[in-house]
Structure formats: structure tokens, C-alpha cells
Design an enzyme around this catalytic site. Structure first.
Site, mmCIF file in Angstrom:
data_model
loop_
_atom_site.group_PDB
_atom_site.id
_atom_site.type_symbol
_atom_site.label_atom_id
_atom_site.label_comp_id
_atom_site.label_asym_id
_atom_site.label_seq_id
_atom_site.Cartn_x
_atom_site.Cartn_y
_atom_site.Cartn_z
ATOM 1 N N PRO A 151 0.818 -1.214 0.000
ATOM 2 C CA PRO A 151 0.000 0.000 0.000
ATOM 3 C C PRO A 151 0.850 1.262 0.000
ATOM 4 O O PRO A 151 1.798 1.391 0.785
ATOM 5 C CB PRO A 151 -0.809 -0.128 1.296
ATOM 6 C CG PRO A 151 -0.929 -1.605 1.497
ATOM 7 C CD PRO A 151 0.379 -2.177 1.019
ATOM 8 N N CYS A 152 0.504 2.190 -0.899
ATOM 9 C CA CYS A 152 1.343 3.371 -1.101
ATOM 10 C C CYS A 152 0.951 4.553 -0.225
ATOM 11 O O CYS A 152 1.680 5.538 -0.141
ATOM 12 C CB CYS A 152 1.297 3.794 -2.570
ATOM 13 S SG CYS A 152 -0.350 4.343 -3.130
ATOM 14 N N GLN A 153 -0.204 4.478 0.428
ATOM 15 C CA GLN A 153 -0.689 5.642 1.183
ATOM 16 C C GLN A 153 0.293 6.156 2.238
ATOM 17 O O GLN A 153 0.373 7.369 2.462
ATOM 18 C CB GLN A 153 -2.036 5.323 1.833
ATOM 19 C CG GLN A 153 -3.184 5.193 0.852
ATOM 20 C CD GLN A 153 -3.281 3.799 0.248
ATOM 21 O OE1 GLN A 153 -2.420 2.954 0.489
ATOM 22 N NE2 GLN A 153 -4.317 3.564 -0.527
ATOM 23 N N PHE A 211 3.270 6.687 1.950
ATOM 24 C CA PHE A 211 4.327 7.473 1.315
ATOM 25 C C PHE A 211 3.794 8.396 0.220
ATOM 26 O O PHE A 211 4.540 9.146 -0.384
ATOM 27 C CB PHE A 211 5.375 6.530 0.709
ATOM 28 C CG PHE A 211 5.814 5.471 1.665
ATOM 29 C CD1 PHE A 211 6.746 5.744 2.650
ATOM 30 C CD2 PHE A 211 5.275 4.201 1.610
ATOM 31 C CE1 PHE A 211 7.135 4.776 3.549
ATOM 32 C CE2 PHE A 211 5.654 3.212 2.509
ATOM 33 C CZ PHE A 211 6.584 3.506 3.482
#
Length: 405
Positions: free
Chosen positions: A79-81, A83
């Protein structure tokens, strides 16, 4: 070559690794809409997802120790949230940070290589220490954190261990920041790839070279070739200054032009609220509007990065902007084209959920390019290892023959 996928989403990375020659056995994903997309395409007989074992739920709850030995590749986009520039940027303090879980799966499966993808925000200066920590954590998956140890304390221990001679499971990790548009994806999508090869694999790998360029696009637009191919009226053409002979003959002249939104969707019919019989997911979503900071993607340039939407339904930049300044939302099929998904691949769920899956996805074409390179170098490493083994056997046989003589 066998592979497993973590945080599979709607399947962009999994489709790309399959096209590259890997046989994906298990995909793990917690979002039910994304899992339904994978299952629905399986039921429809899509060849790229046949044989997948879809595990819906937390990757940490999967019994990875039950997977037979010999996995060649672990791939995934945590999950990129934690960063993302659109999120709160909490990194290790965000409960959605799944890099430690990724390292744990690698520790368990001991794959010959891994491909981990994430947003460009990971490389921000504010995250520099944690970015280093992630790379070292992936490089030494067996050096797990101790009870009560903070990630900063773990980083210090990893750095010390990394500079010493050890015999633990180790990977050579190559981090690369790339723009998907430079690889033929009709979208300016900056992403970080962390590619690792197990230390006993003689891969001699480097990230694939770009194949497309902005300069080449400017060149074909300045010459008129682009406009004529698409039969664009003169009044609708973006004004591009003619290139001098010197600029036209720059070193990247051999690269192909960036692909534009028009390149990607020009053969699709204008969408209607009733959809299209010929194309899946090609339904007009009303309500698009332009406002400061959200002006859409110009049709004669690569799209801006599709977004999943941090708060509520994704929108904003997920719009097409025409030469006259008018905007409308991309249909799900148009967005899938921008992410280079096959036309036969259906995105499950209402517009917002389907767009969320696409906004979180790895472009299939970029995934295929990276995975194909990894596959090729693993195969070459096998050839080198087999050749070395043959030479060793031949030398031993010759020595025995000489001794007996």
C-alpha cells in the site's frame, strides 16, 4: 518459473509477470472488489488469470510456509498511502505500511528474485532514512526486528550487519525511479521499483533502458506526422515550435514518441451512459468539472497519473481534457487503456471502485517489461550455473582419467 503476488489489487503486476513468463500460483489481496475482479476474469476464461489461487485477506494471515519450495519470484506493490503525496505521509507510523510484511514473506519463501513497486513519494527526503531501512530490510529478510525494537534501532543493526561478512539469506537490491511514459505507457506515472536477486544468483542485471521519450513526441508533433495520423484539425492542434535540425538529431532520436491519451483511446467510440456493446466498462460517468489543481489530462499528451483517491471516490485528475478545454471523466475502459490492461479484462464494481483499482495498479506493460528482464536474467543465470557445473564435472572426469592412467 513459479511466482506469487502480494497486494495484487486488480491484477496489473500479476498480468505483467504472467506475460513475462512467470506462472503465478497465489495472489493475496484484502480488497473484495479487486478479488472479485480477479475471480470474474477467471470465470470469463481470461488466459492471464487462469490457475490463480486468490487469497482474499491480509497477506500476514496467509500460511506462506505451506507453499512448496522453488518459488522464483515474489512480486507486489505494498500500500502506497504511507508514502503518497496525497496521503498523510506517516511512513513507518502508518498501520498500512506493509514493507515489513513483504520482507517476512520473502524470508519464508526464499525466492530467487523479487519485484516490489511503490510511489515516488517513497524517495522524498523526509523518508530518506526509512527508504534506506526498506532496502536493507529486503536485502536481509532473516534479520528480523527484535521485540520492542524501533525501526530506527533495527536500521542501525541492519547497517552494521550489512557491512559485515554473513551467511544469512541475502539479496542484492537495485532501487530505480522510473516514469512509465518512458516505457510506452500513455501516462506520466512515476514509480519506484525495488528489484532484488538472491545473492547466490549470478544475474548481472540492470533496469531496462527507456524506449520512449518526450523529445520524440515533440518531434512528430512539430513535423505534423502525429496530427495527420490522427486526422486532427489544424485548429485543434497543440502549438509546437518546429525543432531545429540539431535538436531533431539528439541522441534519443532512436527512441519512440511518448504515447498520448489520443494514441491510447482513439479507436474507442465516444462513451454514453448506456455503455458500449463492443467494449467492456466503456460507460460515461457524468459530473466531471475542472477546478484549480484538477484540470484533467490533455488528450495529446500522456495522461497525468491516474489516482485511486485518498478520500472518497477518485476524480480530480482522472479526467480527459479536450482541445477546446472541455472535460469529462475517463471511462473505466479508457483508464484501463492508460494502464495498458487488455480490453478483454473486466474491472469489477461501480465506477469509483473500478477506478480505485486502476489508480492503485502497476501498468501492465511496465510490469511486463521489468518482469521479462528479471525472467531473462534468471534464465541466463541458470545457463551460466549449468555451464560451470559441466566444466567442473568434465575437469573431475579428466583428473580421474589422468590418475588412472
Amino acid at each position: 518459473m513459479r511466482s506469487v503476488e502480494l497486494f495484487a489489487g486488480g491484477g496489473g503486476l500479476a498480468l505483467g509477470t504472467h506475460l513475462a513468463g512467470f506462472t503465478t500460483e497465489i495472489v493475496a489481496e484484502w480488497d473484495r472488489w479487486a478479488c472479485d475482479t480477479l475471480r470474474e476474469n477467471q470465470e470469463a476464461g481470461h488466459p492471464l488469470v487462469q490457475g490463480l489461487d486468490v487469497r482474499e485477506g491480509d497477506v500476514r494471515e496467509v500460511d506462506w510456509s505451506a507453499v512448496p519450495e522453488g518459488v522464483a519470484l515474489v512480486s507486489g506493490g505494498p500500500p502506497c498511502q504511507p508514502f503518497s503525496g496525497g496521503g498523510k505521509g506517516r511512513a513507518a507510523d502508518d498501520p498500512r505500511d506493509m514493507f515489513p510484511a513483504t520482507a517476512e514473506v520473502i524470508r519464508t519463501l526464499r525466492p530467487r528474485a523479487f519485484i516490489v513497486e511503490n510511489v515516488r513519494g517513497l524517495t522524498r527526503s523526509a523518508f530518506s532514512d526509512y527508504y534506506t531501512y526498506i532496502q536493507l530490510r529486503l536485502a536481509h529478510p532473516e534479520l528480523v526486528s527484535r521485540e520492542g525494537e524501533t525501526w530506527a534501532e533495527h536500521l542501525a543493526r541492519l547497517q552494521a550487519e550489512h557491512t559485515s561478512v554473513r551467511s544469512d539469506l541475502q539479496y542484492n537490491v537495485i532501487p530505480t525511479l522510473v516514469n512509465a511514459a518512458n516505457y510506452g505507457v500513455p501516462q506520466q506515472r512515476w514509480r519506484v521499483f525495488l528489484v532484488g536477486f538472491r545473492s547466490d544468483v549470478d544475474a548481472e542485471w540492470s533496469f531496462p533502458e527507456p524506449t520512449h521519450s518526450a523529445h520524440a513526441l515533440r518531434r512528430v508533433q512539430a513535423s505534423g506526422e502525429y496530427w495527420e495520423r490522427h486526422k486532427v484539425r489544424v485548429k485543434d492542434r497543440l502549438h509546437v515550435e518546429p525543432l531545429s535540425k540539431r535538436l531533431a538529431e539528439q541522441p534519443d532520436a532512436e527512441l519512440r514518441p511518448w504515447r498520448t491519451v489520443r494514441d491510447a483511446i482513439s479507436d474507442l467510440p465516444e462513451p454514453t451512459v448506456n455503455g458500449s456493446r463492443r467494449f467492456l466498462n466503456h460507460v460515461l460517468q457524468p459530473g466531471a468539472r475542472s477546478y484549480p489543481g484538477h484540470t484533467g489530462s490533455y488528450i495529446d499528451a500522456p495522461a497525468k497519473a491516474l489516482k485511486a483517491g485518498v478520500h472518497g471516490v477518485p476524480g480530480g485528475e482522472n479526467m480527459l481534457r479536450n482541445p477546446d478545454g472541455s472535460v469529462r471523466y475517463f471511462t473505466v475502459r479508457e483508464a484501463a487503456r492508460l494502464q495498458t490492461f487488455p480490453d478483454r479484462y473486466r474491472l469489477h464494481g461501480p465506477w469509483g471502485e473500478a477506478m480505485r483499482q486502476l489508480g492503485n495498479a502497476v501498468p501492465v506493460m511496465l510490469a511486463q517489461i521489468v518482469a521479462s528482464s528479471v525472467h531473462e536474467h534468471l534464465a541466463l543465470a541458470d545457463l551460466r550455473a549449468n555451464a560451470a557445473a559441466r566444466r567442473t564435472l568434465e575437469a573431475a572426469a579428466a583428473a580421474d582419467e589422468q590418475a588412472s592412467a
